[in-house]
Motif scaffolding. Structure first.
Motif, PDB file in Angstrom:
ATOM      1  N   ARG A 132      25.917 -12.882 -33.597  1.00 17.47           N
ATOM      2  CA  ARG A 132      26.104 -11.456 -33.839  1.00 17.47           C
ATOM      3  C   ARG A 132      26.453 -11.227 -35.305  1.00 17.47           C
ATOM      4  NH1 ARG A 132      30.292  -9.052 -31.578  1.00 17.47           N
ATOM      5  NH2 ARG A 132      29.266  -7.039 -31.389  1.00 17.47           N
ATOM      6  N   VAL A 142      19.496  -6.685 -30.123  1.00 18.08           N
ATOM      7  CA  VAL A 142      19.278  -8.121 -30.237  1.00 18.08           C
ATOM      8  C   VAL A 142      17.787  -8.419 -30.323  1.00 18.08           C
ATOM      9  CG1 VAL A 142      19.284  -8.437 -27.721  1.00 18.08           C
ATOM     10  CG2 VAL A 142      19.820 -10.384 -29.217  1.00 18.08           C
ATOM     11  N   VAL A 208      26.397  -7.437 -26.970  1.00 15.15           N
ATOM     12  CA  VAL A 208      24.972  -7.222 -27.177  1.00 15.15           C
ATOM     13  C   VAL A 208      24.505  -6.056 -26.331  1.00 15.15           C
ATOM     14  CG1 VAL A 208      22.691  -8.203 -26.755  1.00 15.15           C
ATOM     15  CG2 VAL A 208      24.453  -9.594 -27.813  1.00 15.15           C
TER      16      VAL A 208
END
Length: 354
Positions: A132, A142, A208
């Motif tokens: 990340r 993502v 995410v």
């Protein structure tokens, strides 16, 4: 005749992989020294493995001395060199599998030292790392980064770093026939099932936003990205870099057919795999924006280039760099920033151009 046994094969292979090595982050002077000392391509795996092993040893010394940053950098470099030792269709499959495991282990240790927030993500048909952006305080989109025929997740550091810098999380994976899974799983043309499994796994990570997912594939991974975009409705954007539209077995170079034969477990399985790498009936089903990145000098016999994909997909953009080669390692500034911006925009980070 096997690829390695062709006369005068070493010089063109070394030259042909030079920009790929530079694009992956190998030091160009070290590459020249290592390849300059080869007597034949049979020596390639051991020579590249030796550099990787030396970097691992240096990292261990740095770590013991409390120099975590230097240790992490050395381990990232080791992962690249260890991966590059596996490129050839070499008869010593056990050595290649061992090098792939060593590359995977070096990357694991590098991330533990320099990026402890990285998470190992695995499933029945993939293994990879979820990273990340630094300082991300809320769930971010993502991108799944997919390697190609003889590449692996350790090769595309620059791609991952470009996306992370724009506020996009990255899940770089090895799938069937790739990297750490090359010895355990044969390649599969219906790669959408692999990407679907990755997205299933990512949906469980709180940092995410898997509802804003993209895929970026390189070389054969470009085909994998496109076929996934045609079948996986959760993808909101896709990028194919140097990816084939279709393959014609009889026209493919010996390096490709030999590599496919070894990774698929036999000539008949390899032929069947190549026959199924064909987007002719699939391109029209790609339901998300698609960016096709091509090098103008990338002309591989037996491979119909991605330009055909850009013409056939409903919402496709072609980015062609006239002087670019396969994987465009010789002109990274001409495509990677624009590609990372394109993905960041399509996935809604608000960080394109940052």
């Amino acid at each position: 005749m096997y690829f390695l046994d062709q006369p005068d094969v070493m010089a063109p292979f070394v030259t042909g992989n030079r920009s790929r090595a530079f694009g992956a982050g190998l030091d160009p002077f070290a590459y020249a020294r290592v390849t300059g000392g080869l007597r034949s391509l049979y020596d390639w795996p051991a020579a590249f493995r030796a550099v990787g092993d030396r970097l691992v040893a240096a990292a261990e010394e740095d770590a013991a001395g409390g120099r975590a940053v230097s240790a992490g950098e050395a381990l990232r470099g080791a992962a690249r060199w260890l991966h590059f030792s596996t490129l050839l269709p070499h008869p010593d499959a056990d050595a290649a599998a061992g090098a792939a495991r060593a590359a995977d282990g070096a990357m694991r240790r590098a991330l533990e030292l320099t990026e402890p927030s990285a998470v190992r993500v695995e499933g029945a048909s993939f293994a990879g790392w979820l990273r990340r952006p630094a300082g991300a305080g809320r769930p971010v989109p993502v991108v799944v980064v997919v390697p190609g025929l003889d590449s692996a997740k350790e090769e595309f550091h620059a791609v991952a770093d470009a996306l992370l810098a724009r506020g996009v999380a990255v899940c770089s994976v090895d799938g069937p026939g790739q990297g750490v899974l090359a010895a355990a799983r044969a390649p599969r043309a219906d790669y959408q099932h692999v990407v679907g499994e990755v997205l299933d796994a990512l949906a469980g990570h709180p940092g995410v936003d898997a509802s804003r997912a993209g895929v970026l594939g390189l070389s054969l991974g470009g085909y994998y990205a496109a076929v996934s975009a045609a079948h996986e409705p959760r993808l909101r954007a896709a990028v194919a870099v140097s990816g084939p539209y279709r393959l014609a077995w009889e026209g493919l170079p010996l390096f490709v057919t030999d590599t496919l034969t070894r990774r698929c477990g036999g000539a008949e399985a390899a032929r069947d795999f190549a026959r199924r790498v064909d987007l002719t009936r699939t391109a029209a089903d790609i339901g998300c924006p698609l960016l096709v990145v091509e090098g103008g000098t990338d002309d591989i016999p037996g491979v119909t280039s991605g330009q055909a994909l850009a013409e056939a997909a409903p919402d496709a953009t072609l980015l062609c760099v006239p002087h670019g080669d396969h994987l465009l390692g010789n002109c990274r500034p001409d495509w990677l920033p624009a590609t990372a911006d394109w993905l960041a925009t399509r996935l809604g980070t608000g960080a394109a151009g940052a």
